[in-house]
Scaffold this motif. Structure first.
Motif, PDB file in Angstrom:
ATOM      1  N   PHE A  40       6.659   2.342  -6.188  1.00 48.17           N
ATOM      2  CA  PHE A  40       7.379   3.073  -7.219  1.00 48.17           C
ATOM      3  C   PHE A  40       8.790   2.522  -7.388  1.00 48.17           C
ATOM      4  O   PHE A  40       9.272   2.348  -8.521  1.00 48.17           O
ATOM      5  N   GLU A  41       9.475   2.255  -6.261  1.00 48.31           N
ATOM      6  CA  GLU A  41      10.823   1.708  -6.341  1.00 48.31           C
ATOM      7  C   GLU A  41      10.827   0.348  -7.038  1.00 48.31           C
ATOM      8  O   GLU A  41      11.709   0.059  -7.832  1.00 48.31           O
ATOM      9  N   LYS A  42       9.834  -0.466  -6.741  1.00 47.96           N
ATOM     10  CA  LYS A  42       9.751  -1.782  -7.365  1.00 47.96           C
ATOM     11  C   LYS A  42       9.517  -1.647  -8.872  1.00 47.96           C
ATOM     12  O   LYS A  42      10.185  -2.311  -9.677  1.00 47.96           O
ATOM     13  N   GLN A  43       8.617  -0.758  -9.273  1.00 45.79           N
ATOM     14  CA  GLN A  43       8.353  -0.561 -10.697  1.00 45.79           C
ATOM     15  C   GLN A  43       9.553   0.061 -11.397  1.00 45.79           C
ATOM     16  O   GLN A  43       9.851  -0.261 -12.542  1.00 45.79           O
ATOM     17  N   TRP A  44      10.255   0.959 -10.732  1.00 49.01           N
ATOM     18  CA  TRP A  44      11.428   1.592 -11.331  1.00 49.01           C
ATOM     19  C   TRP A  44      12.525   0.554 -11.591  1.00 49.01           C
ATOM     20  O   TRP A  44      13.163   0.574 -12.633  1.00 49.01           O
ATOM     21  N   ASN A  45      12.718  -0.358 -10.644  1.00 46.13           N
ATOM     22  CA  ASN A  45      13.714  -1.408 -10.842  1.00 46.13           C
ATOM     23  C   ASN A  45      13.314  -2.333 -11.984  1.00 46.13           C
ATOM     24  O   ASN A  45      14.182  -2.814 -12.725  1.00 46.13           O
ATOM     25  N   GLU A  46      12.005  -2.591 -12.145  1.00 47.40           N
ATOM     26  CA  GLU A  46      11.551  -3.413 -13.269  1.00 47.40           C
ATOM     27  C   GLU A  46      11.791  -2.702 -14.591  1.00 47.40           C
ATOM     28  O   GLU A  46      12.162  -3.342 -15.586  1.00 47.40           O
ATOM     29  N   MET A  47      11.579  -1.389 -14.639  1.00 48.20           N
ATOM     30  CA  MET A  47      11.773  -0.644 -15.877  1.00 48.20           C
ATOM     31  C   MET A  47      13.253  -0.554 -16.247  1.00 48.20           C
ATOM     32  O   MET A  47      13.600  -0.512 -17.432  1.00 48.20           O
ATOM     33  N   LYS A  48      14.140  -0.535 -15.279  1.00 51.24           N
ATOM     34  CA  LYS A  48      15.558  -0.434 -15.555  1.00 51.24           C
ATOM     35  C   LYS A  48      16.094  -1.717 -16.205  1.00 51.24           C
ATOM     36  O   LYS A  48      17.072  -1.678 -16.912  1.00 51.24           O
ATOM     37  N   HIS A  49      15.420  -2.832 -15.954  1.00 50.94           N
ATOM     38  CA  HIS A  49      15.884  -4.093 -16.522  1.00 50.94           C
ATOM     39  C   HIS A  49      15.480  -4.271 -17.978  1.00 50.94           C
ATOM     40  O   HIS A  49      15.987  -5.153 -18.648  1.00 50.94           O
ATOM     41  N   TYR A  50      14.593  -3.464 -18.504  1.00 52.41           N
ATOM     42  CA  TYR A  50      14.174  -3.606 -19.914  1.00 52.41           C
ATOM     43  C   TYR A  50      15.036  -2.897 -20.838  1.00 52.41           C
ATOM     44  O   TYR A  50      15.645  -2.062 -20.959  1.00 52.41           O
TER      45      TYR A  50
ATOM     46  N   SER B 194       0.810  -1.205   0.000  1.00 54.52           N
ATOM     47  CA  SER B 194       0.000   0.000   0.000  1.00 54.52           C
ATOM     48  C   SER B 194       0.853   1.268   0.000  1.00 54.52           C
ATOM     49  O   SER B 194       0.335   2.350  -0.198  1.00 54.52           O
ATOM     50  N   ASP B 195       2.153   1.136   0.219  1.00 55.49           N
ATOM     51  CA  ASP B 195       3.040   2.286   0.223  1.00 55.49           C
ATOM     52  C   ASP B 195       3.370   2.660  -1.218  1.00 55.49           C
ATOM     53  O   ASP B 195       3.978   1.873  -1.947  1.00 55.49           O
ATOM     54  N   PRO B 196       2.988   3.854  -1.668  1.00 61.31           N
ATOM     55  CA  PRO B 196       3.242   4.214  -3.067  1.00 61.31           C
ATOM     56  C   PRO B 196       4.721   4.347  -3.393  1.00 61.31           C
ATOM     57  O   PRO B 196       5.131   4.085  -4.515  1.00 61.31           O
ATOM     58  N   PHE B 197       5.543   4.720  -2.404  1.00 61.75           N
ATOM     59  CA  PHE B 197       6.960   4.890  -2.684  1.00 61.75           C
ATOM     60  C   PHE B 197       7.657   3.542  -2.850  1.00 61.75           C
ATOM     61  O   PHE B 197       8.523   3.385  -3.705  1.00 61.75           O
ATOM     62  N   ALA B 198       7.276   2.564  -2.044  1.00 64.17           N
ATOM     63  CA  ALA B 198       7.857   1.234  -2.198  1.00 64.17           C
ATOM     64  C   ALA B 198       7.419   0.627  -3.524  1.00 64.17           C
ATOM     65  O   ALA B 198       8.207  -0.030  -4.217  1.00 64.17           O
TER      66      ALA B 198
END
Length: 115
Positions: A105-115, A99-103
């Motif tokens: 966001f960090e998870k989605q950002w790490n997924e985007m960096k791998h593409y 439910s934490d938007p920042f956590a």
């Protein structure tokens, strides 16, 4: 044993709170009167009205200072609140990771960096 300690602390706080009901009411009334006297003091135009309201305000201020045992009653009310909170087991709200938007966001950002 924990419940017994909470019961003991709550009982003592309740007795203290009940014994300071008079000073609590006196403090509340005198502070309300002091507030209205101050508002009239600020609105007053003549010097004599300000002097009169200043004297009345000073007397009411002394009455509110006389009710200082109410501070002990306020502290007892806070202790009673803490005992009630511990007795029911309500804990402070901890933000969950999903439910934490920042956590998130960090998870989605790490997924985007791998593409």
């Amino acid at each position: 044993m924990k419940k017994f300690g909470l019961l003991l602390a709550g009982g003592i706080a309740a007795v203290i709170l009940l014994s300071t009901i008079g000073p609590l009411v006196g403090l509340a009334v005198s502070l309300v009167l002091l507030y209205f006297i101050f508002k009239q003091f600020v609105k007053a135009d003549s010097t004599w009205a300000k002097v009169g309201l200043g004297i009345i305000g000073f007397v009411v201020l002394m009455a509110s200072i006389h009710n200082t045992p109410a501070i002990i009653g306020i502290a007892a009310a806070y202790v009673l609140y803490l005992v009630y909170k511990k007795w029911n087991g309500t804990k402070s709200t901890v933000i969950k990771e999903e439910s934490d938007p920042f956590a998130n966001f960090e998870k989605q950002w790490n997924e985007m960096k791998h593409y």
